[in-house]
Design a protein around this motif. Structure first.
Motif, PDB file in Angstrom:
ATOM      1  N   TYR A   4      90.597  74.520  60.033  1.00 41.54           N
ATOM      2  CA  TYR A   4      89.242  74.950  59.713  1.00 41.54           C
ATOM      3  C   TYR A   4      89.172  75.765  58.439  1.00 41.54           C
ATOM      4  N   GLY A   5      90.320  76.095  57.847  1.00 40.05           N
ATOM      5  CA  GLY A   5      90.306  76.922  56.650  1.00 40.05           C
ATOM      6  C   GLY A   5      90.480  78.377  57.011  1.00 40.05           C
ATOM      7  N   ILE A   6      90.852  79.144  56.009  1.00 40.85           N
ATOM      8  CA  ILE A   6      91.229  80.519  56.291  1.00 40.85           C
ATOM      9  C   ILE A   6      90.011  81.391  56.558  1.00 40.85           C
ATOM     10  N   GLU A   7      88.873  81.031  55.965  1.00 40.97           N
ATOM     11  CA  GLU A   7      87.727  81.921  56.127  1.00 40.97           C
ATOM     12  C   GLU A   7      87.182  81.949  57.551  1.00 40.97           C
ATOM     13  N   PRO A   8      87.021  80.793  58.217  1.00 38.36           N
ATOM     14  CA  PRO A   8      86.633  80.867  59.622  1.00 38.36           C
ATOM     15  C   PRO A   8      87.634  81.641  60.475  1.00 38.36           C
ATOM     16  N   SER A  54      98.053  83.320  52.282  1.00 32.66           N
ATOM     17  CA  SER A  54      97.112  82.244  52.012  1.00 32.66           C
ATOM     18  C   SER A  54      96.003  82.710  51.091  1.00 32.66           C
ATOM     19  N   PRO A 104      79.875  75.644  59.878  1.00 28.55           N
ATOM     20  CA  PRO A 104      81.025  75.529  60.778  1.00 28.55           C
ATOM     21  C   PRO A 104      80.886  74.471  61.866  1.00 28.55           C
ATOM     22  N   SER A 119      97.637  74.391  48.947  1.00 27.65           N
ATOM     23  CA  SER A 119      97.458  75.743  49.481  1.00 27.65           C
ATOM     24  C   SER A 119      97.149  75.603  50.951  1.00 27.65           C
ATOM     25  N   LEU A 120      97.482  76.640  51.706  1.00 29.19           N
ATOM     26  CA  LEU A 120      97.283  76.531  53.154  1.00 29.19           C
ATOM     27  C   LEU A 120      95.929  77.048  53.594  1.00 29.19           C
ATOM     28  N   GLY A 121      95.230  77.799  52.730  1.00 26.47           N
ATOM     29  CA  GLY A 121      94.039  78.479  53.201  1.00 26.47           C
ATOM     30  C   GLY A 121      92.734  77.788  52.881  1.00 26.47           C
ATOM     31  N   VAL A 122      92.821  76.593  52.255  1.00 27.19           N
ATOM     32  CA  VAL A 122      91.590  75.967  51.781  1.00 27.19           C
ATOM     33  C   VAL A 122      90.653  75.655  52.934  1.00 27.19           C
ATOM     34  N   SER A 123      89.419  76.050  52.782  1.00 22.10           N
ATOM     35  CA  SER A 123      88.417  75.576  53.719  1.00 22.10           C
ATOM     36  C   SER A 123      87.282  75.053  52.867  1.00 22.10           C
ATOM     37  N   ASP A 124      86.273  74.472  53.519  1.00 24.16           N
ATOM     38  CA  ASP A 124      85.189  74.082  52.648  1.00 24.16           C
ATOM     39  C   ASP A 124      83.927  74.790  53.069  1.00 24.16           C
ATOM     40  N   ALA A 150      93.621  78.018  61.471  1.00 23.08           N
ATOM     41  CA  ALA A 150      93.356  78.313  60.063  1.00 23.08           C
ATOM     42  C   ALA A 150      93.648  77.103  59.185  1.00 23.08           C
ATOM     43  N   LYS A 177      99.070  69.613  54.791  1.00 26.35           N
ATOM     44  CA  LYS A 177      97.967  70.304  54.112  1.00 26.35           C
ATOM     45  C   LYS A 177      98.427  70.853  52.771  1.00 26.35           C
TER      46      LYS A 177
END
Lengths: 326, 98
Positions: free
Chosen positions: A242-246, A322, B93, B83-88, A239, B77
């Motif tokens: 790759y980020g929380i959403e994946p 998160s 993917p 923040s720990l949850g950032v994705s782009d 997480a 991070k």
């Protein structure tokens, strides 16, 4: 000698944590504190406890602290001097009471201490014949003290329910203003080639190592609690990179929210089955014809329940935290 | 004997890394110091296992080595993104990384 050095380092880190007003640094030092405590447990030969401390205290709780900091911000407000007097009195009084109580405790390593009189010899001498696993800690934890461990899993589950009620199950957004990042977050973590490649290499071994800890807990240090935490930290790594959403596509929070209950129910089901087979609750000897095999299957099953609950709870809490700070 | 000397040397290393972590003026000093202290502790745990004749202690060193890595990435991070949850979400993917 090693103990003394480690204790000095421990005291130094506590002092530094108290003196700092930067919360991020305090979190860093807290993780160092935990791993020093784990080393002390190792020196004292309490390997399973050291394992838990290294996995939970140094790893997962650091990540949770960071996730909480992402919600509350990085600086602590200066406390006015008159407000610290009452807490100081309470803390000092508690400390004095604890010191006074420790005077009554038997000396460290005292052979006449009550714990060495009846319970410990029974565990050390008879557990191989009664329960089986070479790691006596596992037989105490999972079989002799099966009720206590059941209670602990219940506590973990209750904590999970509490976090769920406070923060939501990682499925809702709020409008809390996130603290401003220091760098320019133009490029994601995934674009960092070194990090991504190393993480790709490491994630699978972490998960496999978690399974090893889970199933090897009868023979060496380890068991469900440690394995669950290590498994969760592998998911955290995914997480983070790759980020929380994946990660949530991989493990949908709505479905993941069932797993803590599944683990706890698996544990309880072993107890119910042993009752149906004519034994007491959580008496695994009656599970199959051979009592030792029954113990072994029972321990494996409840450790699996513990592992599922702990891993699912950790991952869920991480998601909830998160999501709040996105 | 060899293990004992190694233990003492590693303890000194931990002490020095921790001194930098306490004093370190910038956050980078502290992150680096804590990470290297963690690495030293992994070594310490491994040596301690052999010193005390129980090499199965290596499991704990291995655990901490893996978890320290995750923790350090989380710290970095958090430090960079807040923040720990950032994705782009813009990038698909399976992007090829240059």
């Amino acid at each position: 000698m090693i103990n003394m050095v480690l204790l000095m380092l421990l005291l130094a880190s506590v002092y530094a944590i108290i003196r700092l007003d930067r919360l991020l640094t305090a979190v860093l030092l807290t993780s160092l504190f935990s791993v020093l405590v784990a080393s002390i447990f190792m020196v004292l030969d309490a390997v399973d406890v050291a394992f838990t401390e290294a996995a939970v205290g140094a790893g997962v709780s650091t990540i949770f602290f960071l996730a909480a900091l992402a919600i509350v911000g990085r600086q602590c407000k200066p406390t006015p001097r008159r407000k610290i007097i009452a807490p100081l009195i309470v803390v000092s009084a508690t400390g004095c009471v604890l010191l006074y109580a420790s005077l009554d405790m038997p000396r460290f390593g005292e052979p006449l201490a009550p714990v060495h009189q009846h319970v410990a010899p029974r565990y050390l001498n008879d557990s191989a014949a009664e329960v089986g696993p070479p790691n006596i800690v596992t037989s105490v934890l999972a079989s002799y003290r099966g009720y206590d461990t059941f209670g602990e899993v219940g506590v973990v589950f209750t904590a999970f329910i509490g976090v769920l009620m406070l923060l939501g199950a990682g499925t809702r957004r709020t409008s809390i203003e996130p603290p401003t990042p220091t760098g320019a977050p133009k490029e994601s973590m995934r674009k960092k080639v070194v990090l991504k490649e190393v993480a790709d290499l490491v994630i699978a071994p972490v998960l496999i190592f978690a399974l090893y800890v889970q199933w090897h807990g009868d023979f060496g240090p380890g068991g469900g609690f440690q394995a669950g935490v290590i498994f969760a930290s592998g998911i955290f790594l995914y997480a983070l990179i790759y980020g929380i959403e994946p990660a949530q596509r991989l493990l949908p929070p709505r479905r993941l929210a069932y797993f803590p209950a599944i683990g706890l129910l698996l544990y309880a089901a072993v107890g119910i089955i042993s009752m149906l087979r004519g034994g007491n609750f959580l008496n695994y000897s009656v599970l199959v014809n051979d009592p030792l095999h029954g113990q072994h299957y029972g321990i494996l099953a409840i450790e699996l329940g513990v592992g599922i609950t702990v891993a699912a709870v950790m991952i869920n809490i991480f998601f909830s935290f998160s999501e709040r700070s996105l | 004997m060899m293990y004992a000397v190694t233990t003492v040397a590693i303890l000194i290393c931990i002490g020095m890394a921790m001194a930098r972590a306490f004093l370190g003026p910038s956050i980078y000093d502290r992150i680096l110091a804590i990470n290297s202290a963690g690495t030293c502790i992994v070594l310490f745990l491994s040596v301690l296992g052999f010193l005390m004749g129980r090499p199965d202690f290596l499991d704990i060193a291995l655990t901490y080595a893996l978890i320290n890595f995750t923790g350090t990435i989380a710290i970095l991070k958090f430090f960079k993104y807040g923040s720990l949850g950032v994705s782009d979400p813009a990038a698909p993917p399976k992007t090829k990384v240059e």
